[in-house]
Write an enzyme that holds these catalytic residues in place. Structure first.
Site, PDB file in Angstrom:
ATOM      1  N   HIS A  87     -47.170   2.932   9.696  1.00  0.00           N
ATOM      2  CA  HIS A  87     -47.723   4.286   9.669  1.00  0.00           C
ATOM      3  C   HIS A  87     -47.438   5.026  10.976  1.00  0.00           C
ATOM      4  O   HIS A  87     -47.481   4.395  12.041  1.00  0.00           O
ATOM      5  CB  HIS A  87     -49.241   4.187   9.452  1.00  0.00           C
ATOM      6  CG  HIS A  87     -49.909   5.509   9.352  1.00  0.00           C
ATOM      7  ND1 HIS A  87     -49.819   6.287   8.210  1.00  0.00           N
ATOM      8  CD2 HIS A  87     -50.647   6.211  10.238  1.00  0.00           C
ATOM      9  CE1 HIS A  87     -50.488   7.406   8.407  1.00  0.00           C
ATOM     10  NE2 HIS A  87     -50.996   7.387   9.627  1.00  0.00           N
ATOM     11  N   THR A  99     -17.741   0.597  -2.913  1.00  0.00           N
ATOM     12  CA  THR A  99     -16.997  -0.187  -1.930  1.00  0.00           C
ATOM     13  C   THR A  99     -17.535  -1.618  -1.759  1.00  0.00           C
ATOM     14  O   THR A  99     -16.761  -2.573  -1.824  1.00  0.00           O
ATOM     15  CB  THR A  99     -16.983   0.557  -0.576  1.00  0.00           C
ATOM     16  OG1 THR A  99     -16.080   1.641  -0.728  1.00  0.00           O
ATOM     17  CG2 THR A  99     -16.549  -0.321   0.579  1.00  0.00           C
ATOM     18  N   GLY A 108     -15.173  12.982 -12.405  1.00  0.00           N
ATOM     19  CA  GLY A 108     -15.019  11.566 -12.716  1.00  0.00           C
ATOM     20  C   GLY A 108     -13.720  10.986 -12.177  1.00  0.00           C
ATOM     21  O   GLY A 108     -12.844  11.706 -11.697  1.00  0.00           O
ATOM     22  N   GLU A 115     -22.989  15.434  -3.749  1.00  0.00           N
ATOM     23  CA  GLU A 115     -22.825  15.319  -2.292  1.00  0.00           C
ATOM     24  C   GLU A 115     -21.931  16.426  -1.758  1.00  0.00           C
ATOM     25  O   GLU A 115     -22.236  17.065  -0.733  1.00  0.00           O
ATOM     26  CB  GLU A 115     -22.210  13.958  -1.947  1.00  0.00           C
ATOM     27  CG  GLU A 115     -23.155  12.796  -2.190  1.00  0.00           C
ATOM     28  CD  GLU A 115     -22.495  11.428  -2.026  1.00  0.00           C
ATOM     29  OE1 GLU A 115     -23.216  10.445  -1.873  1.00  0.00           O
ATOM     30  OE2 GLU A 115     -21.251  11.335  -2.070  1.00  0.00           O
ATOM     31  N   GLU A 168       0.873  -1.180   0.000  1.00  0.00           N
ATOM     32  CA  GLU A 168       0.000   0.000   0.000  1.00  0.00           C
ATOM     33  C   GLU A 168       0.912   1.233   0.000  1.00  0.00           C
ATOM     34  O   GLU A 168       1.729   1.390   0.894  1.00  0.00           O
ATOM     35  CB  GLU A 168      -0.930  -0.004   1.210  1.00  0.00           C
ATOM     36  CG  GLU A 168      -1.702   1.291   1.443  1.00  0.00           C
ATOM     37  CD  GLU A 168      -2.436   1.813   0.206  1.00  0.00           C
ATOM     38  OE1 GLU A 168      -3.254   1.085  -0.366  1.00  0.00           O
ATOM     39  OE2 GLU A 168      -2.161   2.975  -0.192  1.00  0.00           O
TER      40      GLU A 168
HETATM   41  P1  FAD Z   1      -9.320   1.789  -3.312  1.00  0.00           P
HETATM   42  O1  FAD Z   1     -10.152   1.773  -2.101  1.00  0.00           O
HETATM   43  O2  FAD Z   1      -9.174   3.057  -4.055  1.00  0.00           O
HETATM   44  O3  FAD Z   1      -7.883   1.251  -2.884  1.00  0.00           O
HETATM   45  C1  FAD Z   1      -6.805   1.243  -3.764  1.00  0.00           C
HETATM   46  C2  FAD Z   1      -5.534   1.398  -2.949  1.00  0.00           C
HETATM   47  O4  FAD Z   1      -4.412   1.070  -3.767  1.00  0.00           O
HETATM   48  C3  FAD Z   1      -5.296   2.827  -2.467  1.00  0.00           C
HETATM   49  O5  FAD Z   1      -5.116   2.810  -1.066  1.00  0.00           O
HETATM   50  C4  FAD Z   1      -4.013   3.253  -3.180  1.00  0.00           C
HETATM   51  O6  FAD Z   1      -3.206   4.107  -2.388  1.00  0.00           O
HETATM   52  C5  FAD Z   1      -3.344   1.928  -3.429  1.00  0.00           C
HETATM   53  N1  FAD Z   1      -2.413   1.907  -4.557  1.00  0.00           N
HETATM   54  C6  FAD Z   1      -2.645   2.336  -5.816  1.00  0.00           C
HETATM   55  N2  FAD Z   1      -1.593   2.062  -6.614  1.00  0.00           N
HETATM   56  C7  FAD Z   1      -0.678   1.424  -5.827  1.00  0.00           C
HETATM   57  C8  FAD Z   1       0.596   0.874  -6.079  1.00  0.00           C
HETATM   58  N3  FAD Z   1       1.151   0.878  -7.303  1.00  0.00           N
HETATM   59  N4  FAD Z   1       1.278   0.310  -5.054  1.00  0.00           N
HETATM   60  C9  FAD Z   1       0.729   0.275  -3.797  1.00  0.00           C
HETATM   61  N5  FAD Z   1      -0.478   0.764  -3.517  1.00  0.00           N
HETATM   62  C10 FAD Z   1      -1.202   1.331  -4.529  1.00  0.00           C
HETATM   63  N6  FAD Z   1     -18.510   3.939  -2.572  1.00  0.00           N
HETATM   64  C11 FAD Z   1     -19.605   3.527  -1.899  1.00  0.00           C
HETATM   65  O7  FAD Z   1     -19.944   2.341  -1.943  1.00  0.00           O
HETATM   66  N7  FAD Z   1     -20.359   4.411  -1.165  1.00  0.00           N
HETATM   67  C12 FAD Z   1     -20.023   5.713  -1.054  1.00  0.00           C
HETATM   68  O8  FAD Z   1     -20.715   6.477  -0.379  1.00  0.00           O
HETATM   69  C13 FAD Z   1     -18.873   6.175  -1.717  1.00  0.00           C
HETATM   70  N8  FAD Z   1     -18.475   7.455  -1.602  1.00  0.00           N
HETATM   71  C14 FAD Z   1     -17.321   7.865  -2.205  1.00  0.00           C
HETATM   72  C15 FAD Z   1     -16.936   9.192  -2.049  1.00  0.00           C
HETATM   73  C16 FAD Z   1     -15.789   9.633  -2.639  1.00  0.00           C
HETATM   74  C17 FAD Z   1     -15.362  11.070  -2.428  1.00  0.00           C
HETATM   75  C18 FAD Z   1     -15.001   8.754  -3.426  1.00  0.00           C
HETATM   76  C19 FAD Z   1     -13.738   9.219  -4.092  1.00  0.00           C
HETATM   77  C20 FAD Z   1     -15.373   7.428  -3.605  1.00  0.00           C
HETATM   78  C21 FAD Z   1     -16.546   6.978  -2.989  1.00  0.00           C
HETATM   79  N9  FAD Z   1     -16.987   5.655  -3.127  1.00  0.00           N
HETATM   80  C22 FAD Z   1     -18.118   5.235  -2.487  1.00  0.00           C
HETATM   81  C23 FAD Z   1     -16.259   4.696  -3.990  1.00  0.00           C
HETATM   82  C24 FAD Z   1     -15.358   3.771  -3.168  1.00  0.00           C
HETATM   83  O9  FAD Z   1     -14.500   4.537  -2.358  1.00  0.00           O
HETATM   84  C25 FAD Z   1     -14.563   2.881  -4.098  1.00  0.00           C
HETATM   85  O10 FAD Z   1     -15.438   2.200  -4.960  1.00  0.00           O
HETATM   86  C26 FAD Z   1     -13.729   1.845  -3.341  1.00  0.00           C
HETATM   87  O11 FAD Z   1     -12.851   2.466  -2.445  1.00  0.00           O
HETATM   88  C27 FAD Z   1     -12.950   0.992  -4.336  1.00  0.00           C
HETATM   89  O12 FAD Z   1     -12.138   0.098  -3.650  1.00  0.00           O
HETATM   90  P2  FAD Z   1     -10.816  -0.480  -4.339  1.00  0.00           P
HETATM   91  O13 FAD Z   1     -10.306  -1.546  -3.442  1.00  0.00           O
HETATM   92  O14 FAD Z   1     -11.085  -0.819  -5.744  1.00  0.00           O
HETATM   93  O15 FAD Z   1      -9.794   0.735  -4.389  1.00  0.00           O
END
Ligand code: FAD
Length: 452
Positions: A437, A313, A264, A183, A36
């Protein structure tokens, strides 16, 4: 047999990566490592869902004070103390980050707190130069905010920076019309910032049901946000005093204390070595995977936002879990991406599951049941904001294909509606359920006649 350092190397300690690592190591006994590069917990915990929802709560308390006064309470509303909130937020995120780290380590996962890149079908290069081998590699690097080229480097914020502001600006331009833009616009307005939200499309929340789009847009406007749709930014300039001067397609030029690009997110693949390893990417950079999250290179898998299936998430978590069960648990598991519920945490919230009216109509005859009304709690104090309860029903099978709610607590309500819809509930199943209700959601079982 080839000896690898690990059975699994996970790149990215976010929602998908952590779940995959914990299940592979803790439940299936695999030898797992993870890298990470920023903070354990990933986008959701550190700069997404969690800090966002806490800011939604903060803004909501301000609105509740206004409502309390109208209900008769003698309330003196001061200014929002961002510094106090930030202090608490930082502490909470530190706490959550350490829980994520501890849970992964307790499951037996070795964590490298640094960047990793793919250097071959079975190898990963760490930022400190070490090369590590693994039988399987999981790409779980998530997504990253997209800022259009001409506007990079000006010091405008994205969602990555908004939680780190030193102080609240007096005014803010929010660019974008997606759920994060809506939001954030509303949270900022709720905290006392004057917000202009600019979106080049014809209505916010593209992809959501049209009635949801319209209800949420109306609420944004009613709460004082200057919402400008069909409007694009044409120039952005940083002034000497640190403020921003923005020009738009309608010809207006205005100055703002801060600018937020919520335009985006793109898959986080830059410099990851995927092309060199032969991993196929889609046109937008997303890692191409099959139903089991496997790429075209058999030892490399990918889950979560980096695959650009559904950027939420719980979806990333489910994909990470299914990957671990498939590869290490001997149970091939494909994630079902149909009827995934989601919420937009505006005020009121929007909750949605299943097909929009437009999607359902494209597939066959439908009946639309809908109630739009001013909820008791806020109409009592003269608020114009309307709630929406809408069911999209297949005219042939009677199945409820979609449920769309705009109402306080819609995020909570839609979770339950999603269970019924996932079970294949028909309109008649809704009808035979007796109402609770007085609630708003009783409308869901009282929608007697189709509106179209
Ligand atoms: P991430 O959680 O993004 O994790 C990826 C990780 O990989 C990061 O920690 C990054 O630092 C690490 N990383 C990247 N490249 C490397 C590398 N080369 N080497 C080591 N580490 C690396 N989803 C919901 O369901 N409900 C919500 O209300 C919601 N609100 C959101 C609000 C915001 C502002 C944002 C930006 C997103 C929101 N989301 C929400 C979306 C949600 O956060 C993501 O869908 C989710 O975190 C995706 O998980 P992931 O494991 O794919 O990636």
């Amino acid at each position: 047999m080839t000896q690898f350092d690990y059975d699994l190397f996970v790149i990215g300690g976010g929602s998908g990566g952590v779940r995959a690592a914990r299940i592979a190591a803790g439940e299936h006994g695999a030898k797992v490592a993870m890298a990470e590069e920023f903070r354990m917990g990933g986008t959701c915990v550190i700069r997404g869902c969690v800090p966002k929802k806490l800011m939604v709560f903060a803004a909501g308390h301000g609105a509740a004070l206004d409502e309390a006064a109208l209900y008769g309470w003698q309330v003196e509303k001061g200014r929002f103390d961002w510094a106090a909130f930030r202090h608490r937020l930082d502490a909470e995120l530190n706490r959550l980050e350490s829980i994520y780290t501890r849970n992964a380590e307790t499951a037996g996962v070795t964590i490298y707190h640094q960047r990793a890149e793919v250097s071959g079908a079975h190898s990963v290069r760490l930022a400190d130069g070490r090369e590590v081998t693994a039988r399987h590699i999981l790409i779980a690097t998530g997504g990253t905010p997209f800022v259009p080229e001409p506007y990079r480097g000006l010091g405008a914020m994205t969602s990555n920076e908004i939680f780190l502001m030193d102080r609240l600006p007096g005014s803010m331009l929010v660019l974008g019309g997606g759920f994060i833009a809506c939001e954030m616009a509303q949270v900022m307005q709720g905290l006392g910032v004057q917000v202009t939200q600019m979106y080049r499309g014809k209505q916010v929340l593209r992809g959501f049901d049209q009635d949801v789009q319209e209800h949420v847009a109306a609420a944004l406007v009613q709460q004082g946000i200057h919402l400008e749709v069909n409007t694009d930014l044409t120039a952005l300039e940083r002034l000497r005093d640190g403020r921003f001067r923005a020009s738009c397609t309608q010809g207006r030029v205005r100055e703002f204390d801060a600018v937020l690009f919520a335009t985006g997110r793109v898959p986080n693949v830059a410099g990851l070595g995927l092309e060199a390893a032969g991993v196929q990417l889609a046109e937008n950079g997303a890692v191409k995977v099959d139903a089991y999250s496997q790429t075209n290179i058999p030892s490399i898998f990918a889950v979560g936002d980096v695959t650009d299936r559904i950027q939420l998430t719980p979806v990333a978590i489910r994909e990470g879990h299914a990957f671990a069960d498939t590869v290490f648990g001997g149970t091939p598991t494909a994630v079902d991406h149909a009827d995934v519920p989601s919420a937009v945490f505006t005020r009121p919230e929007a909750g949605t599951v299943g097909m929009t009216e437009e999607e359902a109509r494209a597939r066959g005859p439908v009946e639309i049941y809908m109630a739009s009304f001013r909820p008791m709690q806020t109409s009592f104090i003269g608020a114009e904001t309307k709630a929406l309860f809408k069911l999209v029903v297949c005219a042939v099978t009677r199945r409820v294909l979609g449920c769309h709610i705009v109402a306080p607590g819609a995020g909570e309500l839609i979770q339950i509606a999603a269970v019924a819809i996932k079970m294949g509930a028909t309109k008649e199943d809704f009808d035979r359920t007796i109402a609770v209700h007085p609630t708003m959601s009783e409308e869901l079982v009282l929608l007697r006649k189709p509106v179209r």
